[in-house]
Design an enzyme around this catalytic site. Structure first.
Site, PDB file in Angstrom:
ATOM      1  N   LEU A 152      48.581  43.810  38.777  1.00  0.00           N
ATOM      2  CA  LEU A 152      47.614  44.819  39.200  1.00  0.00           C
ATOM      3  C   LEU A 152      46.455  44.146  39.925  1.00  0.00           C
ATOM      4  O   LEU A 152      46.075  43.015  39.600  1.00  0.00           O
ATOM      5  CB  LEU A 152      47.066  45.598  37.998  1.00  0.00           C
ATOM      6  N   ASP A 153      45.852  44.865  40.873  1.00  0.00           N
ATOM      7  CA  ASP A 153      44.635  44.381  41.514  1.00  0.00           C
ATOM      8  C   ASP A 153      43.543  44.191  40.467  1.00  0.00           C
ATOM      9  O   ASP A 153      43.559  44.830  39.404  1.00  0.00           O
ATOM     10  CB  ASP A 153      44.143  45.390  42.557  1.00  0.00           C
ATOM     11  N   ARG A 154      42.572  43.357  40.788  1.00  0.00           N
ATOM     12  CA  ARG A 154      41.505  43.038  39.825  1.00  0.00           C
ATOM     13  C   ARG A 154      40.834  44.298  39.274  1.00  0.00           C
ATOM     14  O   ARG A 154      40.591  44.405  38.061  1.00  0.00           O
ATOM     15  CB  ARG A 154      40.450  42.156  40.505  1.00  0.00           C
TER      16      ARG A 154
END
Length: 293
Positions: free
Chosen positions: A132-134
């Site tokens: 997942l993106d940050r």
């Protein structure tokens, strides 16, 4: 680590039999380079040896050497499920998934490595399957060793592994259900993804769950796994996610992209049993939904 299966068919080599159990040619190559072994009825055998019904075929998977450049972190890790092969965790927004130039000491991988080390696990190389993106929150699937990584990536490739998201997009969508089918590529002058004829194929399916005057809550199913796919696709149809600064989303209600990986489905890589996980919306997204009325 050892995995053993019983042969039922005739005319197969040990390699062909193990291939039926998801041991890929690439995995065989890796194992041969790291002193992996194939045993038939407890005796070391070459992969080409013929096996017979009732034979016990064992694959011995050596421990994967840990990377000394990836330190352990003892920061909190919210574990949803864990077994000998996999780990499902709930990643908070703001936590990077894997080490990079800007953060090498406290990412999700560092925290998982710390958890495994504290538990006395010999395999200390976490493989993030559903990154997942940050600033995206939600469920993340991690393989605890390289064979589980191979098995689960095969499920990704043939779409047996499915991820669903909840997103809050700006404005009101004209369709209650639709498929955004638009190729994506990285823009020439930034970090964002854009729709372009020469991009990679990308399909995002969505269903409207709830809406207000200025936003719509959607359930999203990814049919492909491109970088920033959900974020880029919704901007491309004029409805960027709330809080998504990179993709021009309004930031008055939330300060990060309103995106949460809430559902995960896959098959247990050893038993084949269906695994299903769901999680609730995080507090910052839930606050927006509850503000209606």
């Amino acid at each position: 680590m050892e995995f053993t299966w019983t042969v039922n068919d005739t005319g197969l080599s040990a390699k062909q039999f193990l291939g039926q159990h998801g041991v890929s040619h690439r995995m065989f190559t890796q194992l041969s380079q790291s002193n992996g072994q194939v045993l038939v009825n407890g005796v070391t055998a070459k992969p080409a040896v013929k096996v017979q019904p009732t034979d016990k075929v064992t694959l011995v998977v050596p421990v994967e050497p840990a990377d000394p450049e990836v330190p352990v972190s003892t920061e909190p890790l919210e574990i949803v499920s864990e077994d000998a092969n996999t780990l499902v965790v709930l990643k908070p927004a703001g936590l990077t998934s894997v080490p990079g130039p800007s953060n090498r000491t406290d990412t999700l991988v560092n925290r998982v490595k710390g958890h495994l080390a504290a538990a006395g696990d010999q395999n200390l190389v976490p493989h993030v399957i559903t990154r997942l993106d940050r600033d995206t929150s939600g469920l993340v699937l991690i393989a605890k060793h390289r064979l589980a990584n191979s098995w689960l990536n095969q499920q990704l490739a043939d779409h047996r592994l499915k991820k669903r998201y909840l997103a809050i997009v700006s404005g009101q969508l004209s369709q209650n259900h639709d498929l955004i089918d638009a190729p994506l590529k990285r823009s020439a002058d930034g970090f964002d993804q854009i729709v372009a004829p020469d991009g990679k194929s990308a399909q995002t399916e969505y269903w409207v769950r709830e809406h207000s005057t200025n936003w719509t809550l959607v359930e999203v199913l990814l049919h492909t796994g491109r970088t920033h796919q959900i974020r880029a696709h919704f901007r491309s149809i004029g409805h960027p996610l709330l809080g998504d600064e990179l993709y021009d989303g309004p930031r008055d209600l939330i300060r990060r992209q309103a995106l949460h990986a809430y559902q995960l489905d896959y098959q247990d890589p050893v038993t084949g049993q269906a695994r299903h996980f769901e999680t609730e919306l995080p507090a910052d997204m839930l606050k927006i939904i509850k503000s209606v009325g």
